[in-house]
Scaffold this motif. Sequence first.
Motif, short mmCIF file in Angstrom:
data_model
loop_
_atom_site.label_atom_id
_atom_site.label_comp_id
_atom_site.label_asym_id
_atom_site.label_seq_id
_atom_site.Cartn_x
_atom_site.Cartn_y
_atom_site.Cartn_z
N SER A 1 -11.11 -7.56 13.50
CA SER A 1 -9.96 -7.44 14.39
C SER A 1 -10.18 -8.22 15.69
O SER A 1 -9.25 -8.88 16.19
CB SER A 1 -9.71 -5.96 14.71
OG SER A 1 -8.72 -5.81 15.70
N ALA A 2 -11.39 -8.17 16.22
CA ALA A 2 -11.69 -8.93 17.45
C ALA A 2 -11.54 -10.42 17.21
O ALA A 2 -11.08 -11.16 18.09
CB ALA A 2 -13.09 -8.59 17.93
N ALA A 3 -11.94 -10.89 16.03
CA ALA A 3 -11.79 -12.31 15.70
C ALA A 3 -10.32 -12.67 15.56
O ALA A 3 -9.87 -13.74 16.02
CB ALA A 3 -12.55 -12.64 14.43
N ILE A 4 -9.53 -11.80 14.92
CA ILE A 4 -8.09 -12.05 14.77
C ILE A 4 -7.44 -12.19 16.13
O ILE A 4 -6.57 -13.04 16.34
CB ILE A 4 -7.43 -10.91 13.96
CG1 ILE A 4 -7.98 -10.87 12.54
CG2 ILE A 4 -5.92 -11.06 13.95
CD1 ILE A 4 -7.53 -9.66 11.75
N GLU A 5 -7.87 -11.36 17.07
CA GLU A 5 -7.28 -11.39 18.41
C GLU A 5 -7.50 -12.73 19.09
O GLU A 5 -6.68 -13.15 19.93
CB GLU A 5 -7.87 -10.25 19.25
CG GLU A 5 -7.17 -10.02 20.56
CD GLU A 5 -7.71 -8.81 21.30
OE1 GLU A 5 -7.05 -8.35 22.25
OE2 GLU A 5 -8.79 -8.31 20.92
N ARG B 1 -6.60 -18.36 6.77
CA ARG B 1 -7.90 -18.83 6.28
C ARG B 1 -8.96 -17.75 6.44
O ARG B 1 -9.82 -17.56 5.57
CB ARG B 1 -8.30 -20.09 7.04
CG ARG B 1 -7.53 -21.34 6.66
CD ARG B 1 -7.94 -22.53 7.48
NE ARG B 1 -9.36 -22.84 7.31
CZ ARG B 1 -10.00 -23.78 8.00
NH1 ARG B 1 -9.35 -24.47 8.93
NH2 ARG B 1 -11.28 -24.02 7.79
N LEU B 2 -8.90 -17.05 7.57
CA LEU B 2 -9.86 -15.97 7.80
C LEU B 2 -9.71 -14.89 6.74
O LEU B 2 -10.70 -14.43 6.15
CB LEU B 2 -9.65 -15.38 9.20
CG LEU B 2 -10.52 -14.17 9.54
CD1 LEU B 2 -11.99 -14.56 9.60
CD2 LEU B 2 -10.08 -13.54 10.86
N TRP C 1 -21.00 -14.93 11.80
CA TRP C 1 -20.11 -15.74 10.97
C TRP C 1 -18.72 -15.81 11.60
O TRP C 1 -18.09 -16.89 11.62
CB TRP C 1 -20.05 -15.13 9.58
CG TRP C 1 -19.25 -15.91 8.58
CD1 TRP C 1 -19.69 -16.88 7.74
CD2 TRP C 1 -17.84 -15.77 8.32
NE1 TRP C 1 -18.66 -17.36 6.98
CE2 TRP C 1 -17.51 -16.69 7.31
CE3 TRP C 1 -16.83 -14.96 8.85
CZ2 TRP C 1 -16.21 -16.82 6.81
CZ3 TRP C 1 -15.54 -15.09 8.36
CH2 TRP C 1 -15.23 -16.01 7.35
N LEU C 2 -18.22 -14.69 12.09
CA LEU C 2 -16.89 -14.67 12.71
C LEU C 2 -16.86 -15.53 13.96
O LEU C 2 -15.87 -16.25 14.20
CB LEU C 2 -16.51 -13.23 13.06
CG LEU C 2 -16.17 -12.31 11.88
CD1 LEU C 2 -16.09 -10.87 12.34
CD2 LEU C 2 -14.87 -12.75 11.21
#
Length: 394
Positions: free
Chosen positions: A107-111, A121-122, A141-142
Amino acid sequence: MATTTAPTTEDLSDVVRWQAMAEAYTIARMVDFRDAEMARTALLESPLRRKIERSAIALTIGEATGMSEAQIHLRLSIADRVREKTPQVWEAFVDGLIDFSRVRDISAAIEKLHRDESIARLEGRVIGYATSHTGAELRQWLRRFVQRVEADLAVERADTERADRRVTVTHGDDSMAWLNAYLPSHQAAAIEARLRKEARKPADLDDDRTVAQREADLLAAWCTDSDATTSAVDANIAVTVGADVLAGAAPGFAESTDGAWAVPAPWLADVVATGSTFWHRIVVDPVTDDVLSHEYVGRFAPDTLALALRFLHGVCQAPGCRVPSERCDLDHRIPHPDGPTTGDNMGPLCRRHHNLKGHGLLHWSTSPPQPPPEPLVIEIHPPATHFVMEYVAA
């Protein structure tokens, strides 16, 4: 007497999956309760009453679950973001394939991602990685995924954060204090490498300090002693950078070899120009990650190169000087930073001849080797005739 059977690895895996499924079910029920309350309060005639009751929804859920309002808000926001942006990730959570801590990191990466195609892609790649790697590996990785898929925006965020660099001092009990610095990662890594190296050097027999105490004392000395702060940061640090990023064709990051940190590639230029910390630059293919070259970037030669140059030349390279190379400085024929820190541009010079060269009084032995002249080819094409003239400079 009753007997018990030791659990198998399959049993342990099942327990972890059940726990993840329970976490997903709990958060889903929180969302359902929140949505039901939002629908109920929408019917209230008083806007003030509606606002007050809605502000208490997280508190009500917290009382029922033993969590704080902040914890409830975090779970609700994660659920909303993941269910909306990456429904497959949410389904993997519901099925117990990934736990809440991994969902939180995703979720933090999506943000941080701002383009729909990047999020798609994620979603297509992250589930397979998250189910087969540890949480620490997933976070690394994120971070790398975000930096690579939206490098331009990641560089902007890094530049914004860099402007917020600062040092804070917090005084505590028993006459001690915390010194905290918010620094660019490459600078913090250089400080850490130097501290580790210096603190582990052989100490006097009567020095009973621990390594941690030596590191603290060294840092204090570097910050307060003018003589200590003028010395070079004697540390070796390696980074990898894509060839397209190095060439300036694409924005991107220079990443530490252990993946613990990364900084925009141009940031390293400022450090390299100082000639202090020595950087090993691993240039990789932007698609396959194959190593294309290993370059030394910095003023001071690493130990392996320095030793090789001393073995290669044996003595000072000034005309007629026989001072052994181990007692010499390593000189750049073409001065740094214009000249690279490479074997063909460096050689030993004793301190006297090094000083003479620095004053422009020594030229002969320090001139860079000249490549052989390229042949000058002139082609003449009269009818039925072909001449080739080769010119070689005297």
